[in-house]
Design a protein around this motif. Structure first.
Motif, PDB file in Angstrom:
ATOM      1  N   UNK A   1       0.798  -1.225   0.000  1.00 16.42           N
ATOM      2  CA  UNK A   1       0.000   0.000   0.000  1.00 16.42           C
ATOM      3  C   UNK A   1       0.835   1.281   0.000  1.00 16.42           C
TER       4      UNK A   1
ATOM      5  N   UNK B   1      -8.225  -2.874  -0.143  1.00 16.50           N
ATOM      6  CA  UNK B   1      -9.293  -1.915   0.119  1.00 16.50           C
ATOM      7  C   UNK B   1      -8.727  -0.563   0.543  1.00 16.50           C
ATOM      8  N   UNK B   2      -7.494  -0.586   1.057  1.00 11.84           N
ATOM      9  CA  UNK B   2      -6.773   0.674   1.260  1.00 11.84           C
ATOM     10  C   UNK B   2      -6.289   1.203  -0.093  1.00 11.84           C
TER      11      UNK B   2
ATOM     12  N   UNK C   1      -3.976  -3.368  10.871  1.00  9.73           N
ATOM     13  CA  UNK C   1      -4.902  -2.359  10.348  1.00  9.73           C
ATOM     14  C   UNK C   1      -4.922  -2.372   8.824  1.00  9.73           C
ATOM     15  N   UNK C   2      -3.812  -2.783   8.219  1.00 12.54           N
ATOM     16  CA  UNK C   2      -3.740  -2.843   6.764  1.00 12.54           C
ATOM     17  C   UNK C   2      -4.377  -4.128   6.248  1.00 12.54           C
TER      18      UNK C   2
ATOM     19  N   UNK D   1      -8.997  -4.198   7.323  1.00 14.37           N
ATOM     20  CA  UNK D   1      -9.723  -2.942   7.548  1.00 14.37           C
ATOM     21  C   UNK D   1     -11.129  -3.252   8.064  1.00 14.37           C
ATOM     22  N   UNK D   2     -11.721  -2.320   8.839  1.00 16.62           N
ATOM     23  CA  UNK D   2     -13.013  -2.598   9.460  1.00 16.62           C
ATOM     24  C   UNK D   2     -14.076  -2.917   8.413  1.00 16.62           C
ATOM     25  N   UNK D   3     -14.749  -4.034   8.592  1.00 20.69           N
ATOM     26  CA  UNK D   3     -15.805  -4.414   7.666  1.00 20.69           C
ATOM     27  C   UNK D   3     -15.378  -5.494   6.695  1.00 20.69           C
TER      28      UNK D   3
ATOM     29  N   UNK E   1     -14.137 -10.595  13.653  1.00 24.16           N
ATOM     30  CA  UNK E   1     -12.983  -9.762  14.002  1.00 24.16           C
ATOM     31  C   UNK E   1     -12.650  -9.876  15.489  1.00 24.16           C
TER      32      UNK E   1
END
Lengths: 374, 270
Positions: free
Chosen positions: A27, A136-137, A283-284, A287-289, A296
């Motif tokens: 990313x 998604x990032x 976090x990479x 990602x939330x969701x 999670x």
């Protein structure tokens, strides 16, 4: 067993300490580290390797899709599959897979895959994935919509392949007044669909329900056996008995004269892949969701990115490194243990150079195929 | 000074609502506070200060904390429409609407659509508007500690907040808040490119409060709101990050209260 040669096409000529310094190859790893003179040579080397796989008897060649990363240089895998559809003469050509939720028009994928199926005269295999969290990032697609977009894109693509058009498609995410694919796929009703996953229960059930080939991407063989058994249970619930052909295991194989030599030769390259190219913060990766909130909650930070040695990976049966005899025995044992009939084999991994890759491929073709290929 | 908490169905969704409980509070003007992405699971000193002078309502947004997560919740626009429904259902009038961060964006989007039940608007460190070239930190990429440190200017305060014991329940609420926030703001990241076109429709007294060291939505974004909302006035808090209600609670509460009281007094005069 069928043997597919699976290439990740990493930016292999990288001083991996650069990744360590930055924290991840994904990313945000600056593309100033990418040298086109190096990269162009790598692309051609890797395509040569897959063409060579065809020549020495692999049943298929595989590429996949990742974005904005030195881990793999295949953001548009159709470009590579297009080149291979012409130069690979005999073997199947698989994209495992294309990340459906990341595009805003899944018909582009239906078109691209139909073209590949036509050019290869029916040797194409269509892999469908959601893409890992990092994508998604990189793309901005909302991870919360990932699963629903995946399913709707899948429905649209399969309908576009199997129904004559024009027809109208009105989904939650995709809206098309006219769906009318030119070309239609070569294979009838459509190319085989393979579903790679790291082992999510939902994906396994979904693949089994659709009778799609389930590809296990990474994992220790005992865990993999559990996933394949779950696939068979889910298939049974759907009222059929799947063949072992519908289970494909992705692994890394490296063969040398002795176990010790194989381990020593492969060590820096296996560990570069595992500990550097794959490294990313939680976090990479998640990602939330991207997963449900419930799933999670059960993920512990220490489950992610734990450094491994080649021995720990080899002993757990994530990879198979050793003498011809060792590799033959372990592969046969794993096949019986987990129940699969397709091996997706990385013969190049991490920083493994060209000559070692060729030697490894030759050794697999000469020492492993005669006994295990069917 | 106390408050009550209840879980109740409001405008069709079960949410958690905190209210100030000062005697005769019903006679005071109503102040509706819309929280930011961190949620509103705790009654803060900032709220306590406001509850002395106002009938203070602090709902936890749908999708946050102990509130339900309805299927329809997909965009900040949905939250804005939801609170319009809430204003109608509770039949509130002359409401002082105050929103922080994500709640500020929601408040602005609400006011664009319909100001008829509002007396004034206060946006604190609001999301929602993007200014090209203004650098913002990405708190979806950082771990919880990095994210908090990015929000707060005074790192000694960040140390204090990080040292606080967090219960399992509260951790789960925070996780839920993070998931809902991602759903609402992931792309475009924390703004609506169409919002600036319509901010001129906010025709009620508006004040903007910003920390001058806000790295998530830097003061330049406050200036843009000031430029686009007729008559809006921006006040910068010095040495304050993205969390004025926590970092400078007294000052922020005083600014909110004075502004709202002036508006109410002005109405009386008219």
């Amino acid at each position: 067993m069928k043997f597919f040669n699976f290439h990740l096409m990493p930016y292999a000529e990288l001083d991996v300490s650069k990744i360590r310094d930055h924290g991840s190859a994904w990313v945000t790893f600056p593309n100033s580290h990418y040298d086109p003179l190096v990269g162009s040579k790598l692309y051609n080397r890797f395509l040569d390797e897959l063409e060579y796989a065809d020549q020495i008897g692999f049943d298929g060649v595989c590429v996949n899709e990742h974005h904005q990363t030195a881990y793999g240089l295949m953001p548009i895998p159709g470009v590579l599959a297009g080149a291979l559809a012409r130069s690979v003469k005999r073997a199947q050509v698989a994209i495992i897979g294309r990340a459906l939720p990341l595009v805003n028009n899944p018909l582009n994928i239906a078109e691209e895959f139909a073209m590949l199926d036509n050019i290869s005269e029916g040797r194409f295999i269509a892999g469908f994935v959601r893409g890992i969290g990092a994508e998604y990032h990189s793309t901005g697609v909302n991870p919360a919509e990932s699963l629903a977009r995946f399913q709707e894109a899948h429905d649209l693509i399969v309908r576009a392949w199997t129904e004559t058009g024009p027809f109208e498609f009105d989904g939650e995410f995709y809206h098309h007044k006219y769906v009318n694919l030119w070309p239609r796929p070569y294979q009838n009703p459509h190319p085989p669909i393979w579903v790679p996953s790291q082992g999510s229960a939902e994906t396994i059930a979904w693949a089994a329900q659709h009778k799609y080939t389930y590809c296990q991407t990474l994992g220790a063989i005992k865990t993999v056996a559990g996933f394949f058994n779950r696939y068979r249970e889910e298939a049974e619930k759907s009222g059929y008995e799947p063949t072992w052909d519908q289970c494909a295991w992705s692994t890394t194989i490296y063969v040398a004269e002795t176990d010790e030599k194989a381990l020593n030769e492969a060590r820096p390259h296996v560990e570069a892949l595992q500990n550097e190219f794959l490294r990313m913060p939680m976090e990479m990766l998640l990602p939330p969701g991207y997963t449900s909130l419930e799933s999670f909650k059960h993920i512990q930070p220490d489950m992610i990115g734990k450094p491994q040695t080649i021995e720990s990976l080899n002993d757990a049966g994530v990879i198979i490194i050793g003498s011809p005899n060792t590799v033959r025995e372990r592969l046969a044992e794993y096949q019986q243990l987990a129940g699969f009939n397709t091996a997706l084999v990385k013969t190049q991994f991490g920083t493994l150079p060209a000559e070692m890759t060729r030697n490894n491929m030759d050794a697999i073709a000469e020492e492993i195929f005669p006994q295990l290929q069917s | 000074m106390g408050h009550t908490e209840s879980i109740q169905e409001l405008a069709g969704t079960r949410i958690r609502l905190m209210r100030g409980t000062r005697a005769q509070s019903e006679a005071k003007p109503t102040l509706l506070f819309l929280h930011g992405a961190g949620g509103a699971s705790v009654w803060l000193p900032f709220m306590d200060a406001l509850a002395q002078q106002f009938n203070l309502l602090v709902p936890e947004h749908p999708g946050y904390g102990d509130s339900d997560t309805p299927e329809w919740l997909q965009r900040v626009e949905d939250l804005a429409y939801y609170y319009l429904d809430v204003l109608e259902e509770l039949d509130l009038h002359r409401v002082h609407l105050v929103g922080h961060s994500l709640g500020g964006w929601t408040a602005a989007a609400l006011a664009v659509k319909n100001c008829s039940r509002l007396a004034s608007l206060t946006l604190i460190s609001a999301a929602g508007v993007h200014v090209r070239g203004v650098e913002r930190i990405d708190n979806f990429m950082g771990n919880p500690e990095q994210s908090l440190r990015g929000l707060v200017h005074d790192q000694a305060l960040a140390d204090q907040l990080l040292a606080m014991e967090v219960s399992v329940e509260e951790r789960e609420r925070q996780l839920k808040n993070r998931f809902t926030t991602a759903r609402l703001v992931w792309h475009p990241r924390s703004y609506d490119p169409h919002l600036p076109k319509w901010l001129h429709r906010i025709r009620i007294p508006t004040q903007l409060i910003w920390g001058d060291k806000d790295r998530l939505f830097p003061p330049r974004i406050g200036e843009e709101y000031e430029r686009l909302i007729p008559g809006a006035k921006l006040t910068l808090l010095s040495d304050c990050g993205h969390l004025p209600p926590i970092e400078q609670a007294d000052k922020t509460a005083a600014l909110v209260a004075d502004f709202a009281n002036n508006v109410t007094a002005g109405e009386g005069a008219a």
